[in-house]
Motif scaffolding. Structure first.
Motif, mmCIF file in Angstrom:
data_model
loop_
_atom_site.group_PDB
_atom_site.id
_atom_site.type_symbol
_atom_site.label_atom_id
_atom_site.label_comp_id
_atom_site.label_asym_id
_atom_site.label_seq_id
_atom_site.Cartn_x
_atom_site.Cartn_y
_atom_site.Cartn_z
ATOM 1 N N LEU A 23 5.183 -0.621 -6.586
ATOM 2 C CA LEU A 23 6.124 -0.935 -7.597
ATOM 3 C C LEU A 23 7.119 -2.002 -7.077
ATOM 4 O O LEU A 23 7.534 -1.970 -5.612
ATOM 5 C CB LEU A 23 6.981 0.407 -7.642
ATOM 6 C CG LEU A 23 8.355 0.304 -8.203
ATOM 7 C CD1 LEU A 23 8.269 -0.233 -9.859
ATOM 8 C CD2 LEU A 23 9.230 1.549 -8.458
ATOM 9 N N GLY A 24 7.275 -3.192 -7.843
ATOM 10 C CA GLY A 24 7.958 -4.189 -7.311
ATOM 11 C C GLY A 24 7.130 -5.346 -7.147
ATOM 12 O O GLY A 24 5.934 -5.277 -6.374
ATOM 13 N N SER A 25 7.284 -6.587 -7.145
ATOM 14 C CA SER A 25 6.331 -7.644 -7.043
ATOM 15 C C SER A 25 6.924 -8.582 -6.161
ATOM 16 O O SER A 25 6.713 -9.853 -6.138
ATOM 17 C CB SER A 25 5.982 -8.356 -8.395
ATOM 18 O OG SER A 25 7.122 -8.912 -8.810
ATOM 19 N N GLY A 26 7.764 -8.078 -5.026
ATOM 20 C CA GLY A 26 8.198 -9.083 -4.147
ATOM 21 C C GLY A 26 6.946 -9.504 -3.199
ATOM 22 O O GLY A 26 5.754 -9.077 -3.379
ATOM 23 N N ASP A 27 7.043 -10.544 -2.496
ATOM 24 C CA ASP A 27 5.945 -11.314 -1.747
ATOM 25 C C ASP A 27 5.376 -10.224 -0.994
ATOM 26 O O ASP A 27 4.072 -9.996 -0.608
ATOM 27 C CB ASP A 27 6.281 -12.568 -0.931
ATOM 28 C CG ASP A 27 6.567 -13.366 -1.598
ATOM 29 O OD1 ASP A 27 5.808 -13.703 -2.500
ATOM 30 O OD2 ASP A 27 7.936 -14.077 -1.676
ATOM 31 N N ILE A 28 6.013 -9.288 -0.134
ATOM 32 C CA ILE A 28 5.227 -8.315 0.779
ATOM 33 C C ILE A 28 4.456 -7.431 -0.025
ATOM 34 O O ILE A 28 3.255 -7.257 0.366
ATOM 35 C CB ILE A 28 6.204 -7.421 1.700
ATOM 36 C CG1 ILE A 28 7.397 -8.436 2.279
ATOM 37 C CG2 ILE A 28 5.635 -6.788 2.702
ATOM 38 C CD1 ILE A 28 8.500 -7.589 2.907
ATOM 39 N N GLY A 29 4.891 -7.177 -1.303
ATOM 40 C CA GLY A 29 3.912 -6.343 -2.038
ATOM 41 C C GLY A 29 2.738 -6.930 -2.394
ATOM 42 O O GLY A 29 1.578 -6.416 -2.642
ATOM 43 N N LEU A 30 2.901 -8.043 -2.922
ATOM 44 C CA LEU A 30 1.787 -8.962 -3.469
ATOM 45 C C LEU A 30 0.734 -9.086 -2.226
ATOM 46 O O LEU A 30 -0.445 -9.203 -2.300
ATOM 47 C CB LEU A 30 2.193 -10.378 -3.836
ATOM 48 C CG LEU A 30 3.278 -10.290 -5.022
ATOM 49 C CD1 LEU A 30 3.427 -11.775 -5.415
ATOM 50 C CD2 LEU A 30 2.717 -9.350 -6.312
ATOM 51 N N ILE A 31 1.266 -9.451 -0.957
ATOM 52 C CA ILE A 31 0.476 -9.687 -0.022
ATOM 53 C C ILE A 31 -0.377 -8.433 0.434
ATOM 54 O O ILE A 31 -1.428 -8.412 0.630
ATOM 55 C CB ILE A 31 1.297 -10.059 1.466
ATOM 56 C CG1 ILE A 31 1.818 -11.557 1.063
ATOM 57 C CG2 ILE A 31 0.606 -10.101 2.795
ATOM 58 C CD1 ILE A 31 0.924 -12.802 1.244
ATOM 59 N N MET A 32 0.425 -7.364 0.393
ATOM 60 C CA MET A 32 -0.195 -6.129 0.679
ATOM 61 C C MET A 32 -1.175 -5.744 -0.447
ATOM 62 O O MET A 32 -2.332 -5.161 -0.080
ATOM 63 C CB MET A 32 0.701 -4.860 0.682
ATOM 64 C CG MET A 32 1.518 -4.981 2.073
ATOM 65 S SD MET A 32 0.193 -5.051 3.612
ATOM 66 C CE MET A 32 -0.628 -3.465 3.644
ATOM 67 N N ALA A 33 -1.000 -6.170 -1.718
ATOM 68 C CA ALA A 33 -2.168 -5.870 -2.702
ATOM 69 C C ALA A 33 -3.516 -6.569 -2.300
ATOM 70 O O ALA A 33 -4.639 -5.801 -2.253
ATOM 71 C CB ALA A 33 -1.649 -6.494 -4.095
ATOM 72 N N ARG A 34 -3.363 -7.693 -1.865
ATOM 73 C CA ARG A 34 -4.652 -8.406 -1.514
ATOM 74 C C ARG A 34 -5.151 -7.733 -0.231
ATOM 75 O O ARG A 34 -6.480 -7.452 0.143
ATOM 76 C CB ARG A 34 -4.398 -9.859 -1.058
ATOM 77 C CG ARG A 34 -5.616 -10.472 -0.337
ATOM 78 C CD ARG A 34 -5.035 -12.081 -0.427
ATOM 79 N NE ARG A 34 -4.066 -12.229 0.517
ATOM 80 C CZ ARG A 34 -3.700 -13.575 1.045
ATOM 81 N NH1 ARG A 34 -4.312 -14.604 0.483
ATOM 82 N NH2 ARG A 34 -2.624 -13.514 1.648
ATOM 83 N N ARG A 35 -4.375 -7.340 0.808
ATOM 84 C CA ARG A 35 -4.799 -6.884 2.091
ATOM 85 C C ARG A 35 -5.428 -5.759 2.038
ATOM 86 O O ARG A 35 -6.498 -5.362 2.399
ATOM 87 C CB ARG A 35 -3.504 -6.748 2.884
ATOM 88 C CG ARG A 35 -3.943 -6.307 4.490
ATOM 89 C CD ARG A 35 -4.183 -7.595 5.331
ATOM 90 N NE ARG A 35 -4.616 -6.767 6.497
ATOM 91 C CZ ARG A 35 -6.025 -6.780 6.862
ATOM 92 N NH1 ARG A 35 -7.168 -7.163 6.103
ATOM 93 N NH2 ARG A 35 -6.284 -6.111 7.966
#
Ligand code: SF4
Lengths: 410, 115
Positions: free
Chosen positions: A158-170
């Protein structure tokens, strides 16, 4: 008595320290609560740091190391595992660590560089239970990258801030299935490149104008109900859908960590949640400066380092008694521009003003008014809340001003 | 044929518009702010490449951050993760130390110091 004490040994603290050293200050001490210098960069193992300052793409730890090497070469002292408990207006710092117990330092000047933290999940308005499996994106990042432990296998973010995006890939690379990233707003707060390389690359859907309305599961998360939201950000009943998952990551924004600043009686800007500062990054308490994410949340560490260098230099000038200040010019905003840093200008020199806008705007002008007169105007094809903007105000424009108003206009 | 994509060359994230020939050759790139954008469009359309950043476990149980020192083919990212995943890193390790050799032509190097 110590000339300059810097609270926080992350990218801001290290840059402020080296800048002050280069201005001739030798009696410097950095206090860092972690076991390493580098702050949050140590867990940001992805690359993309340093393009502005070093002309190459570095990972977080590599970027931190560039500054740490400089700190070590210059022999700037630092104390690790040291927690600052209190700062007073008179610049007395109370800190604690295992070897020294509780101790006090009287500083001539202080630079605040404590960084930011994630918004708490308690602040979120989600119905249902609070089972295990709900993490902030940054906590998940710490687990995966520092401890080598995966928080779950099936993930909704929930939330598309950069840390969230980075964690999606990670987490995807580590074998998890990221089922969706829900963003309440009709646009993402993350960088376009991260949407490409963290979501599109892995076919992870980004659901704009969507939110999580319910969390399911007793002991552990078993799924979430998501829904589309209307213009007023209210969930639309008919669009509710269930997604099974064992983990919910929250990437809902960062907030400057200013508990210590408040104790020192520093006034905060209620929009940035950081101190009110002038062009030197001096707070309203004389001799106390602030920079980096404790002042306002940045998108790029390169800009954190640049801002911290200003604070370090200014602190040096303060200690050496060479800083001259005049009457303050207040910088006001129209709401479309949410805030500026600095919030005031107290010296007649060219000033770089940073700001963020409140929404996504296209084909607009940034206008700066002195009274009724526009003294600066710049066209922008696109401005978005996720991207910090900056303009340079030349010193001759400031002549005779008491107040400058920043407006975003057609 | 037209293709649209976001350049990942730097945080600017320029929106690229690419004109492709029938055989897949890149005819024209628009929307890039710098030269790297045109180059990115070219490789992205013909042979997409990515850098991998991940972590490996050290012999004492701590993690150390690593990356591939050059890009590798995008489609081999998961394969590359499998190839390097089991590696146990001997201490001490310094930034730049090669920890795994020849992963799709790239070396996996440490991006963090551990003593
Ligand atoms: S085209 Fe150049 S400026 Fe634009 S994102 Fe790519 S590398 Fe950055």
């Amino acid at each position: 008595m110590t000339d300059l004490v810097i609270i926080g040994g992350g990218p801001a603290g290290m840059s402020a320290a080296t800048a002050a050293y280069e201005c001739g200050i030798r009696d410097i001490l950095i206090l860092e609560r972690d076991e390493n210098l580098g702050g949050i960069l140590q867990q940001c193992i992805h690359n993309g740091f340093g393009l502005h300052n070093f002309g190459e793409e570095l990972t977080g730890p590599e970027y931190a190391w560039k500054y740490e090497q400089k700190v070590r070469e210059l022999g700037i002292p630092f104390k690790l595992n040291t927690m600052v408990l209190d700062i007073t207006e008179d610049k007395i710092i109370t800190a604690t660590n295992e070897e020294e117990g509780i101790f006090q330092i009287q500083a001539k000047a202080i630079v605040l560089a404590m960084g930011c933290r994630e918004r708490a999940k308690g602040a979120l308005n989600i119905a249902g239970t609070r089972p295990a499996g709900i993490y902030s994106a940054g906590t998940a990042q710490k687990y995966v990258n520092m401890k080598g432990y995966m928080p779950g296998k099936e993930v909704v973010i929930l939330g598309s801030g950069d840390i969230g995006l980075i964690m999606a890939r990670r987490m995807t690379l580590e074998g998890a299935k990221v089922k969706a990233v829900c963003e309440l707003m009709p646009y993402s707060g993350g960088l376009a490149r991260n949407i490409q390389q963290c979501l599109v690359d892995f076919d992870i859907p980004l659901l704009l104008s969507h939110t999580v309305v319910e969390v399911h599961g007793k002991e552990r998360v078993t799924g979430v109900t998501i829904a589309k939201v209307d213009e007023n950000r209210r969930p639309i009943e008919e669009t509710k859908q269930y997604i099974s998952c064992d983990t919910l990551l929250l990437s809902v924004g960062l907030i400057p960590e200013n508990e210590l600043s408040k104790r020192a009686g520093i006034s905060l800007d209620h929009i940035t949640n950081g101190a009110v500062v002038d062009q030197d990054r001096e707070t309203e308490v004389e001799g106390i400066f602030a920079c980096g994410n404790v002042l306002h949340v940045h998108d790029l560490v390169d800009f954190v380092s640049q801002e911290a260098a200003i604070a370090g230099k200014s602190a040096a000038a303060y200690i050496q008694g060479t800083c001259k200040k005049g009457a303050a010019i207040t910088l006001k905003t129209d709401g479309k521009i949410r805030y500026t840093v600095p919030q005031k200008i107290t010296a007649n020199k060219d000033v770089n003003v940073y700001f963020r806008v409140a929404d996504v705007f296209r084909d607009v002008r940034i206008n700066v008014y002195k009274g009724e007169e526009i003294i600066f105007s710049k066209k922008k094809a696109k401005a978005a809340p996720g991207e910090m903007e900056s303009i340079v105000l030349k010193k001759d424009l400031l002549e005779g001003a008491e107040e400058l108003r920043f407006a975003l206009e057609d | 044929m037209k293709r649209e994509m976001t350049c990942i060359g730097c945080p600017m994230g320029c929106a690229l518009e690419i004109e492709l020939a029938a055989d897949g050759r890149v005819l024209e790139v628009k929307g890039n702010t710098c030269k790297r954008g045109a180059k990115y469009a070219e490789t992205e359309c013909t042979d997409p490449q990515r850098t991998i950043t991940t972590t490996l476990r050290c012999e004492d149980g701590r993690m150390v951050a690593v990356k591939t020192d050059t890009t590798i083919p995008k489609d081999e990212m998961f394969e590359a993760m499998k190839m390097i995943g089991g590696t146990v890193v001997k201490l001490p390790v310094m930034i730049g130390d090669v920890l795994v050799k020849d992963v799709f032509g790239s070396n996996v190097v440490a991006t963090q110091n551990r003593s």
